[in-house]
Design an enzyme around this catalytic site. Structure first.
Site, PDB file in Angstrom:
ATOM      1  N   CYS A  75       0.821  -1.212   0.000  1.00  6.79           N
ATOM      2  CA  CYS A  75       0.000   0.000   0.000  1.00  6.79           C
ATOM      3  C   CYS A  75       0.862   1.273   0.000  1.00  6.79           C
ATOM      4  O   CYS A  75       1.479   1.566  -1.015  1.00  6.79           O
ATOM      5  CB  CYS A  75      -0.995  -0.061   1.146  1.00  6.79           C
ATOM      6  SG  CYS A  75      -2.484   0.868   0.756  1.00  6.79           S
ATOM      7  N   HIS A 161      -3.312  -5.378   1.505  1.00 11.29           N
ATOM      8  CA  HIS A 161      -2.679  -5.670   2.803  1.00 11.29           C
ATOM      9  C   HIS A 161      -2.683  -7.173   3.108  1.00 11.29           C
ATOM     10  O   HIS A 161      -3.553  -7.645   3.844  1.00 11.29           O
ATOM     11  CB  HIS A 161      -3.420  -4.929   3.914  1.00 11.29           C
ATOM     12  CG  HIS A 161      -3.194  -3.456   3.902  1.00 11.29           C
ATOM     13  ND1 HIS A 161      -2.194  -2.844   4.616  1.00 11.29           N
ATOM     14  CD2 HIS A 161      -3.824  -2.470   3.232  1.00 11.29           C
ATOM     15  CE1 HIS A 161      -2.218  -1.536   4.404  1.00 11.29           C
ATOM     16  NE2 HIS A 161      -3.207  -1.278   3.569  1.00 11.29           N
ATOM     17  N   GLU A 163      -0.826  -8.710   5.076  1.00  7.55           N
ATOM     18  CA  GLU A 163      -0.518  -8.923   6.501  1.00  7.55           C
ATOM     19  C   GLU A 163      -1.781  -8.926   7.361  1.00  7.55           C
ATOM     20  O   GLU A 163      -1.725  -9.322   8.524  1.00  7.55           O
ATOM     21  CB  GLU A 163       0.489  -7.865   6.991  1.00  7.55           C
ATOM     22  CG  GLU A 163      -0.069  -6.468   7.263  1.00  7.55           C
ATOM     23  CD  GLU A 163      -0.327  -5.628   6.005  1.00  7.55           C
ATOM     24  OE1 GLU A 163      -0.192  -6.159   4.892  1.00  7.55           O
ATOM     25  OE2 GLU A 163      -0.677  -4.445   6.167  1.00  7.55           O
TER      26      GLU A 163
END
Ligand code: GLN
Length: 178
Positions: A75, A161, A163
């Site tokens: 991002c 994202h 994660e």
């Protein structure tokens, strides 16, 4: 292998747990000396203008710019390793447009298609868009027909994202290159 995570802002602990689950050692990076001995660096999401200022204030901008450290940028991190209107590291030959989808409330989740046609849960938070990529840049993730992830050499940019999911696919894909 020691993997650095830029720990100035953003989803640091989430990336940390992904890298640890993948069996690597994590070094949180806050100063130029933290870069020593790293095999790669994760540049997390957050806000690219703030991140740029924080990097400069910590003397990390020049150190990273002059290093050949492989980077995984997610991002805001992807914005900083691509090419845009504002100053970036230009590690990946791709044009990336920040806040492409609108404001925070226009954040969304959508399935991402990977090269092997498998799906990945895409979490897009005030995401940028990859407008174009260079001849040596390899696309690795799509939403509809739009590229949302790419890799060039050992650098990887993702507009979403990974994660924030429990899926280590993209982290492992990058670690495999190091
Ligand atoms: N919109 C942010 C920027 O321009 C990026 C958002 C994010 O990292 N989740 O930097």
């Amino acid at each position: 292998m020691d993997i650095g995570i830029l720990a100035l802002q953003g989803a640091v602990s989430e990336h940390k747990s992904c890298i640890e689950k993948a069996g690597m050692n994590v070094i949180e990076v806050r100063t130029p000396s933290d870069l020593q001995g790293l095999s790669g660096l994760i540049m997390p999401g957050g806000e690219s203008t703030t991140l740029r200022n924080l990097l400069k204030n910590a003397d990390l901008w020049k150190a990273i710019d002059e290093s050949n450290l492989p980077i995984m940028g997610t991002c805001a991190g992807a914005i900083l390793i691509g090419k845009g209107k504002d100053e970036t590291f230009s590690k990946i030959n791709m044009e990336i447009d920040r806040n492409y989808y609108g404001r925070q409330k226009d954040s969304f989740e959508k399935n991402i298609l990977m090269e092997n046609k498998e799906k990945f849960k895409g979490i897009f938070i005030r995401a940028p868009a990859i407008i174009s990529i260079g001849a040596k840049t390899k696309p690795i993730a799509w939403v509809d027909d739009n590229i949302v992830g790419c890799i060039e050499g050992k650098n990887m940019a993702l507009t979403f994202h990974p994660e924030l999911t429990n899926d280590l696919t993209f982290h492992k894909l990058w670690l495999k290159e190091l």
